[in-house]
Design an enzyme around this catalytic site. Structure first.
Site, PDB file in Angstrom:
ATOM      1  CE  LYS A   1      43.570  41.675  41.748  1.00  0.00           C
ATOM      2  NZ  LYS A   1      42.524  41.255  40.788  1.00  0.00           N
TER       3      LYS A   1
ATOM      4  CB  SER B   1      44.290  38.963  38.317  1.00  0.00           C
ATOM      5  OG  SER B   1      43.178  39.797  38.647  1.00  0.00           O
TER       6      SER B   1
ATOM      7  CB  SER C   1      39.984  38.499  38.222  1.00  0.00           C
ATOM      8  OG  SER C   1      40.580  38.479  36.959  1.00  0.00           O
TER       9      SER C   1
END
Length: 476
Positions: free
Chosen positions: A73, A148, A172
């Site tokens: 990420k 996210s 998330s």
């Protein structure tokens, strides 16, 4: 079918495929993908690292992870690579050092294929807040991938990578895994160092893993867990291999079903899937009891206030001096206003403004101070529950979403209502894991995944991984 890390490792060990060949296969898939899951790809370096891994395997100095591709990420800084956090502010930022997580994976000679798309500064729940365009859900283009960590979840779901790093602040990891049909774990707060992880809300952020199954999650989680002197929130605990009890019987295991979570307007289709899961666990020897977690009703408000104040504080460093464009002819305040207007997205600006209001002298006592007390009461309720010698519960099972309307075209979807299932674990710092339990197909959805969540006691990642693994083995 997506191959597990163990399967890929065995192929490499038996010389049925080389790390270089494996890396090229995944790079080709990424290149041909239209899901927008990657922000940047490390093609040259990954090929170089794959050749190095093949030499290590040839000399039989390899571990189970040597030569296995992974992606991160884009909030974990990587030396000499771009790290953007999905923001225009950092679109050209190149880190001079590696984050704790990157260092750990490099030590085991895993192949970093690149950085994965995410909501800007990890703020969002649908992955539409990234400066680098929104991520598409591999399972169904009409369904959002969640945020996210939507880039991580969708990439694993599409088999663009066997596993990915992610982070969770209020759901998330758990929510994107549910929407994309993959497995993801968020450990106890402090298990993984946040050093080199771009902060959203420091007291809530926790790094984690997304993969195809609980076993892979356990392997990778074991590697990146551990004490780090560079992070004062890092737990000073010895190394623990979380998969050591992975096939332990679930006889005498007691799981709680909180009545408050099942009274949140739960869709009948989701409820039926959860009931099917409960039936399977009963066959495996699990005992279920109804429990009450009354403090959960204040978790959304508490999270909104505290996360907004923390993001306002964390993002104060983006003032146009070190990041962005600084005009020496303009005063500092004008530079600040220009850079924030030009480089930050709407959602981030909204959170900063809310944080400024909540932390102002006018509201500090009545809002911020009370929110801290609310947070403590949520933590205390979970703590008392898991340490109740009468109930003797090992875990909690709950849904992740209340309905099926979580898609691109829905304008009336109540995000806050769905966040109620994930936020309290971050406020209390508990570990949790998302596990897929089936699909629903109809005229609206091509393939809508349903998942459930297992919440464990502090430092009991091995327990929830075993509970997840036993279920996944049973339905194979």
């Amino acid at each position: 079918m997506n191959k597990s890390i163990i399967e890929l490792s065995n192929l490499l060990k038996k010389k049925k495929i080389s790390s270089l060949e494996l890396t090229k296969i995944y790079l080709k898939k990424i290149k041909n993908s239209k899901l927008n899951t990657f922000i940047n790809i490390n093609k040259k370096k990954s090929i170089k690292d794959a050749k190095k891994a093949d030499k290590i395997i040839y000399n039989k100095n390899n571990t189970i992870l040597t030569g296995i591709p992974i992606a991160h990420k884009d909030i974990f800084v990587t030396k000499y690579n771009k790290t953007t956090a999905g923001s225009k502010f950092l679109k050209k930022y190149i880190s001079p050092y590696d984050s704790f997580i990157i260092k750990k994976f490099n030590k085991f000679n895993m192949i970093n294929l690149g950085k994965l798309n995410c909501d800007e500064f990890a703020i969002g729940s649908d992955n539409s807040n990234s400066y680098f365009k929104k991520v598409i859900n591999y399972l169904d283009k009409l369904s959002i991938p969640g945020g996210s960590s939507g880039g991580s979840a969708s990439a694993v779901s599409a088999n663009l990578i066997p596993a990915a790093t992610a982070s969770d602040t209020g759901g998330s990891i758990i929510q994107p895994c549910s929407l994309c049909g993959v497995t993801g774990i968020k450990p106890t707060y402090g298990r993984i160092s946040r050093f080199g992880m771009i902060s959203f809300a420091s007291s809530l952020d926790q790094a984690g893993i997304i993969s195809n199954n609980a076993e892979d999650c356990g392997i990778l989680l074991s590697i990146i867990s551990g004490f780090d002197k560079n992070d004062n929130t890092s737990l000073n605990k010895n190394f623990e291999y979380f998969n050591k009890n992975l096939n332990k019987s679930l006889e005498k295991t007691i799981i709680g079903l909180p009545i408050e979570f099942f009274n949140q307007g739960l869709s009948i289709k989701i409820e039926n899937k959860i009931n099917d899961v409960i039936k399977i666990y009963k066959k495996l020897g699990v005992k279920f009891i109804d429990i009450s977690l009354k403090k959960n009703k204040i978790s959304n408000l508490t999270y909104d206030i505290l996360s907004s104040i923390e993001v306002m504080s964390n993002l104060s460093r983006y003032d146009g001096i070190k990041y962005g464009k600084y005009n020496k002819k303009k005063k500092f305040l004008k530079n600040l206003i220009y850079n924030r207007n030009f480089n930050l997205g709407k959602e981030v600006k909204k959170r900063i403004l809310k944080g400024l209001i909540y932390s102002s002298s006018k509201y500090y006592k009545n809002i911020y101070s009370k929110s801290l007390k609310f947070r403590y009461s949520i933590y205390k309720e979970y703590y008392n529950f898991f340490n109740n010698n009468i109930l003797n519960c090992n875990a909690i099972l709950i849904p992740i979403f209340s309905d099926l309307g979580y898609n691109i075209k829905s304008k009336n979807i109540n995000n806050k209502m769905n966040d109620i299932f994930t936020i309290s674990t971050n406020l209390s710092g508990l570990p949790s894991i998302s596990i897929p339990c089936g699909y629903i197909k109809n005229k609206i959805y091509k393939k809508k995944n349903i998942s459930f969540q297992i919440i464990g006691n502090y430092y009991k990642e091995n327990k929830i991984l075993n509970i997840a693994h036993k279920y996944q083995n049973f339905i194979k």
